[in-house]
Scaffold this active site. Structure first.
Site, PDB file in Angstrom:
ATOM      1  N   LYS A  79      35.226  42.474  40.951  1.00 55.19           N
ATOM      2  CA  LYS A  79      34.925  41.177  41.564  1.00 55.19           C
ATOM      3  C   LYS A  79      35.048  41.285  43.082  1.00 55.19           C
ATOM      4  CE  LYS A  79      36.322  36.284  41.050  1.00 55.19           C
ATOM      5  NZ  LYS A  79      37.329  35.375  40.451  1.00 55.19           N
ATOM      6  N   SER A 154      35.195  31.216  38.539  1.00 52.99           N
ATOM      7  CA  SER A 154      34.488  31.798  39.646  1.00 52.99           C
ATOM      8  C   SER A 154      33.940  33.197  39.374  1.00 52.99           C
ATOM      9  CB  SER A 154      35.414  31.865  40.868  1.00 52.99           C
ATOM     10  OG  SER A 154      36.515  32.728  40.613  1.00 52.99           O
ATOM     11  N   SER A 178      39.432  31.507  36.140  1.00 53.02           N
ATOM     12  CA  SER A 178      38.221  32.241  36.552  1.00 53.02           C
ATOM     13  C   SER A 178      37.976  33.560  35.839  1.00 53.02           C
ATOM     14  CB  SER A 178      38.242  32.486  38.052  1.00 53.02           C
ATOM     15  OG  SER A 178      37.971  31.275  38.710  1.00 53.02           O
TER      16      SER A 178
HETATM   17  N1  GLN Z   1      37.554  26.803  38.509  1.00 47.35           N
HETATM   18  C1  GLN Z   1      38.859  26.727  39.099  1.00 47.35           C
HETATM   19  C2  GLN Z   1      38.736  26.325  40.534  1.00 47.35           C
HETATM   20  O1  GLN Z   1      37.675  26.059  40.952  1.00 47.35           O
HETATM   21  C3  GLN Z   1      39.566  28.041  38.963  1.00 47.35           C
HETATM   22  C4  GLN Z   1      39.172  29.047  39.966  1.00 47.35           C
HETATM   23  C5  GLN Z   1      39.834  30.362  39.789  1.00 47.35           C
HETATM   24  O2  GLN Z   1      40.488  30.626  38.779  1.00 47.35           O
HETATM   25  N2  GLN Z   1      39.682  31.201  40.798  1.00 47.35           N
HETATM   26  O3  GLN Z   1      39.688  26.266  41.268  1.00 47.35           O
END
Ligand code: GLN
Length: 502
Positions: A79, A154, A178
């Site tokens: 990532k 994400s 994410s």
């Molecule tokens: N979707 C969640 C957010 O927008 C989690 C993001 C993540 O785990 N990096 O904060």
């Protein structure tokens, strides 16, 4: 079976028996990327030359009779929020466009030392903020199950590259879901280890008290193998646990749930969950009963405040962590228009205005407000108290259950654009994953089947007490075995083949 369809464990066997080389396997992944990534856009950067050189090196080491890690030679995607020496790292943001880090994250060092060729960097919501990868400054990643739908976020790139058979392994990060939510909506496996279980050194921080890197894979065993490789103490990360990595590989191999108490969390099922997702969840629970587990019902009343607490704690940490993108040291620098001799502050403002996307700005503003004097106690302070209540709920639940389970994401993959105008509906995607981050406990998601309404993958989440990560692998592996038997093979065998037959 074509190389690209094999699991990491299968590829490792092929290399051990001399049936395939790492160069052949890595080339197969790179060919597949060349073939389909124009459509999927899982990658922001592909390093064909570097990956093949690493593959040739590990083949040489194997031929020389060196003792190698179980995953040596298996290619991996990383990532883009994880820094990689010599490879561009943007965290999905314009503000880091073209930045090439001078060092490796600890987990990347471990991948390199173990001989895993790094295929490239995967797409993500900017600074890991989002649940759809639509917030990437470089355009969205598409879900291989339906190119008109989101791959989750994400870490949409790390999940989509697995589902599209571009890579057998990937690294993700999970601050609120994410790793797990993208796994859920792409029919793949993702695990968030116990907080501190994998070093955060070299992760571009979003919310430091919540961030955790972990494995993205196609099977539970592969996740365990990768977890045990990247996990373990690191003196470069002051929050790293100084304890051995839990016996996750052994647990995944044993796949034994007999006598285990599995807790269904009342607050994380039922209302608000798509019917097909809920149905697959209930069937999966029945499989675990058939495998000898005992079911208990648990209630975690404070979970209903988890989302609200997260959206105060996380932006507060974001506002502080992202202050370093100031146009002075690295990354983008934009000179304000119409000012002859701009001050440092004016350059910073112009750069941050041009370099950050809307979602990032929204969170910086929210967090700065929540931390401002006069509001700190009312917002940040209260959220931290709720965090303690959530940890207490987990502690009570784990007195009567060995693991807790729920659907991972309340829905299957939604169409592009569906939630972009309504941030709250996007935030709801993480309703079941966020409690684990707030309490620091580990969580794993694996596919539970295809929802009846839309034929898209649904996810099953397993949560375990801190430092008992092996339990979620035992349960995940036992469930996966039963589901594969019921389906006549892995769910991903049914993913559309994209450009041409893989
Ligand atoms: N979707 C969640 C957010 O927008 C989690 C993001 C993540 O785990 N990096 O904060």
């Amino acid at each position: 079976m074509p190389l690209i369809r094999s699991s990491a464990a299968e590829l490792a066997n092929l290399m051990a028996t001399g049936e395939a080389s790492s160069v052949e396997i890595t080339r197969a992944s790179l060919d597949r990327i060349a073939e389909v990534d124009g459509e999927v856009h899982a990658f922001l950067h592909v390093d064909a030359e570097g990956a093949l050189a690493q593959a040739a090196e590990v083949d040489r080491r194997r031929a020389a009779g060196e003792e190698l890690h179980a995953l040596a030679g298996v290619p991996i995607a990383v990532k883009d929020v994880v820094v990689t020496r010599g490879l561009p790292t943007t965290a999905g943001s314009r503000i880091l466009e073209g930045w090439v880090p001078p060092y490796d994250a600890t987990l990347v060092t471990r991948l390199r030392e173990a001989g895993l060729p790094i295929l490239g960097k995967t797409n993500m919501d900017e600074f890991a903020m989002g649940s759809s990868t639509e917030h990437s400054a470089y355009g969205p990643t598409r879900n291989p199950w339906d190119l008109g739908r989101i791959p989750g976020g994400s870490g949409g790139g790390s999940a989509a590259c697995l589902a599209a058979y571009e890579a057998p392994l990937a690294i993700g990060t999970d601050t609120g879901g994410s790793i797990r939510q993208p796994a859920s909506v792409t029919g793949t496996v993702g695990a968030k280890p116990t907080y501190g279980g994998v070093s955060r050194y070299g992760l571009i921080a979003m919310a430091s008290s919540l961030d955790q890197a972990g494995p993205c894979t196609r099977t539970v065993l592969d996740a365990a193998l990768l977890h045990s490789l990247i996990g373990g103490h690191d003196r470069m990360d002051s929050t790293s646990l100084d304890a051995p990595v839990p016996p996750v590989v052994e647990a995944a191999n044993r796949a034994d749930v007999s006598g285990m108490r599995i807790g269904i969390v009342k607050e994380l099922t039922g209302e608000g969950f798509q019917p097909g997702v809920q149905k697959r969840f209930e069937e999966a629970v029945q499989h675990l009963v058939d495998a000898g587990a005992e079911i208990v019902q648990v209630s975690c009343p404070s979970f209903r405040y988890a989302l609200a607490a997260y959206y105060l704690v996380m932006p507060s940490e974001v506002s502080s962590n992202l202050a370093k993108f100031d146009a002075m040291r690295y990354g983008l620098r934009v000179l304000p228009e119409g000012i002859d001799d701009p001050s440092a502050e004016q350059v910073m403002a112009a750069t941050r205005d041009a370099g950050f996307g809307d979602e990032v700005k929204r969170r910086i503003i929210l967090g700065t407000y929540a931390l401002s004097s006069g509001y700190y106690d009312a917002y940040y302070g209260s959220a931290q108290k709720v965090r303690t209540l959530i940890a207490d709920d987990f502690a009570r639940a784990f007195e009567v259950a060995d693991v807790l389970v729920s659907p991972t994401s309340p829905t299957t993959a939604f169409p592009f654009g569906d939630k972009m105008s309504d941030p709250l509906s996007m935030y709801m995607q993480d309703i079941a994953t966020i409690p684990a981050n707030l309490a620091g406990v580990p969580g794993l998601s694996l596919p539970s089947g295809l929802a009846d309404e839309d034929g898209l993958p649904a996810g099953f989440q397993i949560l375990a007490p801190a430092m008992k990560d092996e339990r979620m692998y035992a349960v995940g592996s036992a469930l996966e075995k039963r589901l594969h038997a019921a389906w006549g093979g892995p769910l991903l065998a049914r993913v559309p083949s994209l450009v041409k037959e893989a």
